[in-house]
Design an enzyme around this catalytic site. Structure first.
Site, PDB file in Angstrom:
ATOM      1  N   THR A 287     135.416  85.464 -23.409  1.00  0.00           N
ATOM      2  CA  THR A 287     136.606  84.636 -23.252  1.00  0.00           C
ATOM      3  C   THR A 287     137.233  84.278 -24.592  1.00  0.00           C
ATOM      4  O   THR A 287     138.413  83.964 -24.671  1.00  0.00           O
ATOM      5  CB  THR A 287     136.268  83.336 -22.494  1.00  0.00           C
ATOM      6  OG1 THR A 287     135.208  82.659 -23.177  1.00  0.00           O
ATOM      7  CG2 THR A 287     135.831  83.636 -21.083  1.00  0.00           C
TER       8      THR A 287
ATOM      9  N   SER B 257     133.546  79.450 -33.088  1.00  0.00           N
ATOM     10  CA  SER B 257     133.952  78.144 -32.561  1.00  0.00           C
ATOM     11  C   SER B 257     132.901  77.070 -32.783  1.00  0.00           C
ATOM     12  O   SER B 257     132.551  76.746 -33.909  1.00  0.00           O
ATOM     13  CB  SER B 257     134.319  78.266 -31.077  1.00  0.00           C
ATOM     14  OG  SER B 257     134.879  77.072 -30.596  1.00  0.00           O
ATOM     15  N   HIS B 258     132.358  76.529 -31.702  1.00  0.00           N
ATOM     16  CA  HIS B 258     131.428  75.409 -31.760  1.00  0.00           C
ATOM     17  C   HIS B 258     129.980  75.858 -31.924  1.00  0.00           C
ATOM     18  O   HIS B 258     129.073  75.011 -31.955  1.00  0.00           O
ATOM     19  CB  HIS B 258     131.557  74.587 -30.476  1.00  0.00           C
ATOM     20  CG  HIS B 258     131.369  75.410 -29.236  1.00  0.00           C
ATOM     21  ND1 HIS B 258     132.274  76.378 -28.857  1.00  0.00           N
ATOM     22  CD2 HIS B 258     130.391  75.423 -28.299  1.00  0.00           C
ATOM     23  CE1 HIS B 258     131.848  76.943 -27.740  1.00  0.00           C
ATOM     24  NE2 HIS B 258     130.709  76.386 -27.379  1.00  0.00           N
TER      25      HIS B 258
ATOM     26  N   ASP C 119     135.627  70.643 -33.791  1.00  0.00           N
ATOM     27  CA  ASP C 119     134.534  71.617 -33.824  1.00  0.00           C
ATOM     28  C   ASP C 119     134.682  72.604 -34.971  1.00  0.00           C
ATOM     29  O   ASP C 119     135.471  72.395 -35.893  1.00  0.00           O
ATOM     30  CB  ASP C 119     134.457  72.355 -32.489  1.00  0.00           C
ATOM     31  CG  ASP C 119     135.632  73.291 -32.271  1.00  0.00           C
ATOM     32  OD1 ASP C 119     136.720  72.971 -32.774  1.00  0.00           O
ATOM     33  OD2 ASP C 119     135.473  74.332 -31.601  1.00  0.00           O
TER      34      ASP C 119
ATOM     35  N   ASP D  72     136.028  75.617 -35.512  1.00  0.00           N
ATOM     36  CA  ASP D  72     137.304  76.219 -35.893  1.00  0.00           C
ATOM     37  C   ASP D  72     138.498  75.323 -35.617  1.00  0.00           C
ATOM     38  O   ASP D  72     139.641  75.746 -35.740  1.00  0.00           O
ATOM     39  CB  ASP D  72     137.487  77.571 -35.203  1.00  0.00           C
ATOM     40  CG  ASP D  72     137.604  77.456 -33.690  1.00  0.00           C
ATOM     41  OD1 ASP D  72     137.059  76.501 -33.112  1.00  0.00           O
ATOM     42  OD2 ASP D  72     138.236  78.337 -33.071  1.00  0.00           O
TER      43      ASP D  72
ATOM     44  N   ASP E  44     139.611  73.763 -32.789  1.00  0.00           N
ATOM     45  CA  ASP E  44     140.413  73.783 -31.565  1.00  0.00           C
ATOM     46  C   ASP E  44     139.900  72.832 -30.483  1.00  0.00           C
ATOM     47  O   ASP E  44     140.560  72.655 -29.453  1.00  0.00           O
ATOM     48  CB  ASP E  44     140.552  75.213 -31.014  1.00  0.00           C
ATOM     49  CG  ASP E  44     139.224  75.859 -30.632  1.00  0.00           C
ATOM     50  OD1 ASP E  44     138.174  75.202 -30.758  1.00  0.00           O
ATOM     51  OD2 ASP E  44     139.243  77.040 -30.216  1.00  0.00           O
ATOM     52  N   ARG E  45     138.759  72.209 -30.703  1.00  0.00           N
ATOM     53  CA  ARG E  45     138.232  71.257 -29.717  1.00  0.00           C
ATOM     54  C   ARG E  45     138.262  69.850 -30.279  1.00  0.00           C
ATOM     55  O   ARG E  45     138.400  69.641 -31.476  1.00  0.00           O
ATOM     56  CB  ARG E  45     136.804  71.627 -29.311  1.00  0.00           C
ATOM     57  CG  ARG E  45     136.711  72.995 -28.680  1.00  0.00           C
ATOM     58  CD  ARG E  45     135.294  73.325 -28.239  1.00  0.00           C
ATOM     59  NE  ARG E  45     135.212  74.687 -27.758  1.00  0.00           N
ATOM     60  CZ  ARG E  45     134.539  75.069 -26.667  1.00  0.00           C
ATOM     61  NH1 ARG E  45     133.885  74.183 -25.956  1.00  0.00           N
ATOM     62  NH2 ARG E  45     134.516  76.330 -26.306  1.00  0.00           N
TER      63      ARG E  45
ATOM     64  N   THR F 144     138.776  79.864 -16.740  1.00  0.00           N
ATOM     65  CA  THR F 144     138.389  79.371 -18.065  1.00  0.00           C
ATOM     66  C   THR F 144     138.809  80.381 -19.129  1.00  0.00           C
ATOM     67  O   THR F 144     138.659  81.585 -18.965  1.00  0.00           O
ATOM     68  CB  THR F 144     136.872  79.144 -18.108  1.00  0.00           C
ATOM     69  OG1 THR F 144     136.542  78.100 -17.194  1.00  0.00           O
ATOM     70  CG2 THR F 144     136.420  78.753 -19.497  1.00  0.00           C
TER      71      THR F 144
ATOM     72  N   GLU G 202     141.117  72.036 -21.055  1.00  0.00           N
ATOM     73  CA  GLU G 202     139.866  72.503 -20.470  1.00  0.00           C
ATOM     74  C   GLU G 202     138.818  71.412 -20.607  1.00  0.00           C
ATOM     75  O   GLU G 202     138.830  70.634 -21.571  1.00  0.00           O
ATOM     76  CB  GLU G 202     139.374  73.767 -21.181  1.00  0.00           C
ATOM     77  CG  GLU G 202     140.326  74.938 -21.070  1.00  0.00           C
ATOM     78  CD  GLU G 202     139.785  76.192 -21.752  1.00  0.00           C
ATOM     79  OE1 GLU G 202     139.955  77.274 -21.189  1.00  0.00           O
ATOM     80  OE2 GLU G 202     139.199  76.077 -22.837  1.00  0.00           O
TER      81      GLU G 202
ATOM     82  N   SER H  52     135.970  71.654 -21.560  1.00  0.00           N
ATOM     83  CA  SER H  52     135.111  71.911 -22.717  1.00  0.00           C
ATOM     84  C   SER H  52     135.727  71.368 -24.000  1.00  0.00           C
ATOM     85  O   SER H  52     135.545  71.940 -25.066  1.00  0.00           O
ATOM     86  CB  SER H  52     134.828  73.403 -22.849  1.00  0.00           C
ATOM     87  OG  SER H  52     136.037  74.148 -22.880  1.00  0.00           O
TER      88      SER H  52
ATOM     89  N   LYS I 275     144.295  75.901 -28.092  1.00  0.00           N
ATOM     90  CA  LYS I 275     143.948  74.487 -28.031  1.00  0.00           C
ATOM     91  C   LYS I 275     143.889  73.953 -29.452  1.00  0.00           C
ATOM     92  O   LYS I 275     143.668  74.700 -30.395  1.00  0.00           O
ATOM     93  CB  LYS I 275     142.639  74.283 -27.287  1.00  0.00           C
ATOM     94  CG  LYS I 275     141.482  75.186 -27.687  1.00  0.00           C
ATOM     95  CD  LYS I 275     140.314  74.977 -26.724  1.00  0.00           C
ATOM     96  CE  LYS I 275     139.150  75.920 -26.991  1.00  0.00           C
ATOM     97  NZ  LYS I 275     139.332  77.271 -26.456  1.00  0.00           N
TER      98      LYS I 275
END
Length: 542
Positions: free
Chosen positions: A17, A112-113, A276, A278, A280-281, A343, A362, A364, A375
């Site tokens: 994803t 990412s995370h 996070d 990168d 985006d969260r 997702t 999302e 997440s 995001k």
């Protein structure tokens, strides 16, 4: 000069994803990263002279792959590569740069995370010209190229120094190193009332932002401390590190426990947030209250008009299927469209491009808007600050007021990480086999009203996605969703989403665990989780 290097395919380069993610050691296999980058170029079919954005979250092995990707871009006909200084670009900043500069696409190096370091994870993702993650048609084309690749092309000269802003050349290609923060910070100033937020902070409002030694440190320091006037030290763990300081850059209740503890203390800050690996969260915490990502999405959508960039109101909301239905009630009451997608942020792209939605989210911890096609963690933090500056209420008051108006959705996500992949597949196959006969079954006081495997037809381009997660819906609207995640790099991750809607304000103060107790027990019974995986409890609850 261009050198053509012979190679052989790897059979495990199918993007998930959010691109291709593996352990660092896996990416270091001979030609592994180069194969995937060449497959991107071959699938993208870029014309001569196109521009390409390259950047990443600063994790271990980023710089090496960026330098290789620059040399490969020069050998594959690109006219310009735009790269963040030292290879740093947050994912939303990369999306904005692609859009602003009219690039044909971008390569984002991040997992990412997921944890970093020599023994950690690495990832490569391709974003298309709209700034968003490549849709499934493109990722499938990339995967097909990886299966037949026999060579990749690379410029023989060493890539230029990417530690200094400016332009150099590599063959016929311009390599432009840019300040990774400047363009993004300017965009944020067009969306939010920085003056009003400065007034809030000057009035004694206190905040803390945990960058988790990840990419948002430089962004948060420039915007929150320099432009908004928060005291030095407001941004903690602000220096990006290759191993994220030995931590896990996932802004949840487990990995951001220190920040949450500060906000739960009587003398703690008024507002806390984290992002996070990168960028985006996001995690949003108020004094004495942790805001769930699903609630945050709904609250941001309900209050977005308070920020200048959204003063005309929103046209619609999109959420991923496992995200709670809290945003649905906002959409209904505000008279705007609501879209439920699989997702993966890529599924929001066509809706955003068509002007069907303004706010997306999302469960997440990802929220964003039509300002980019990713995001955006820091964007969410700034929108929260703009809302607080306008309403002059505490985070807790804003949340409880939202519940009083729209009702409260009690919600949890249970993650069972690194479980045996065969056991995980067996669990999902068993659920699929029982779907047709599940309606009408009773589990305690819960009666199943419907059960299905979620599929989605994009209303804009007509593309279809199937097998997106098993939904068990009970009379009254409570839900349990089972889904295998595609963001891990070892074994399988089973995610179980549990939600219950409560319209009665007198019951909103209940603890989430208590409110969801029967559903939590039922999730194990229906999914046969302990029986099939041997796990009595999830590894992470968010």
């Amino acid at each position: 000069m261009i050198e053509t290097i012979a190679t052989q395919p790897y059979d495990d380069q199918k993007p998930g994803t959010s691109g291709l993610r593996k352990k660092v050691a896996h990416f270091k296999k001979p030609h592994y990263a180069a194969n995937f980058v060449q497959a991107i170029f071959d699938a993208a079919g870029s014309s001569d002279g196109a521009s390409l954005v390259i950047g990443g979250d600063g994790r271990f092995y980023n710089r090496e792959v960026i330098l290789t990707a620059i040399r490969m871009a020069a050998a594959n006909g690109y006219g310009r590569v735009i790269v963040g200084r030292d290879g740093i670009l947050s994912t939303p900043a990369a999306s904005h740069l692609i859009r602003k500069r009219g690039a044909s696409g971008g390569i984002i190096l991040s997992a990412s995370h997921n944890p970093g370091g020599p023994k950690g994870d690495f990832g490569i993702k391709y974003n298309i010209a709209n700034g968003g993650p490549a849709p499934e048609a493109v990722t499938e084309a990339i995967f097909e190229k990886t299966q037949t690749i026999s060579r990749y092309r690379v410029w023989t000269e060493t890539a230029p120094n990417i530690s200094h802003v400016g332009e150099t050349r590599l063959g016929d290609m311009v390599v432009e190193v840019v300040d990774p923060v400047a363009d993004y910070a300017e965009l944020m100033e067009t969306l939010f009332d920085f003056g009003k937020i400065r007034e809030l902070i000057a009035s004694g409002f206190t905040l803390r932002f945990d960058a988790m030694h990840a990419v948002t440190g430089p962004y948060a320091r420039e915007i929150i401390e320099n432009r908004l006037g928060a005291p030095a030290g407001t941004v903690i763990n602000g220096e990006p590190k290759e191993d994220f300081g030995g931590g896990h850059p996932d802004p949840n209740a487990v990995h951001a426990a220190g920040l949450i503890d500060q906000l739960m203390a009587p003398d703690g800050p008024d507002f806390g947030a984290a992002s996070d690996g990168d960028g985006d969260r996001n995690l949003i915490v108020g004094k004495g209250i942790l805001v769930t990502p699903s609630d945050s999405l709904a609250i941001l959508a309900a209050n977005a008009h308070l920020a200048p960039g959204y003063a005309k109101g929103i046209v619609g909301i999109a959420r991923s299927m496992p995200t709670s239905q809290a945003a649905d009630r906002v959409a209904k009451q505000r008279g705007v469209a609501l879209y439920e997608t699989p997702t993966g942020w890529k599924f929001f792209g066509t809706l955003l491009d068509a002007g069907k939605v303004t706010i997306c989210g999302e469960e997440s911890a990802g929220t964003g808007s039509d300002h980019v096609r990713e995001k955006d963690g820091l964007w969410a933090v700034l929108l929260w600050l703009n809302i607080l500056a306008e309403r002059r209420e505490s985070v807790k008051a804003v949340v409880e007021g939202h519940w009083a108006e729209f009702g409260r959705t009690f919600y949890q996500r249970h993650d069972y990480e690194e479980i045996d992949a065969r056991a995980a597949r067996g669990l999902m196959e068993s659920l699929h086999d029982r779907l047709a006969s599940m309606a009408g079954q009773r589990f305690g006081t819960l009666v199943v009203s419907e059960a299905d495997d979620f599929s989605y037809k994009d209303p804009i381009d007509g593309s279809v996605a199937t097998g997106q997660g098993v939904r068990i819906v009970f009379s009254g609207g409570s839900r349990i969703v089972y889904r295998l995640s595609g963001t891990g790099t070892k074994g399988a991750t089973l995610r179980v989403y549990i939600e219950r809607y409560e319209p009665d304000p007198a019951k909103h103060a209940r603890q989430t665990k208590e409110a969801l107790a029967e559903l939590i027990d039922t999730a194990d019974v229906i999914g046969e989780i302990k029986k099939r995986t041997g796990r009595s409890d999830p590894d992470v609850i968010t």
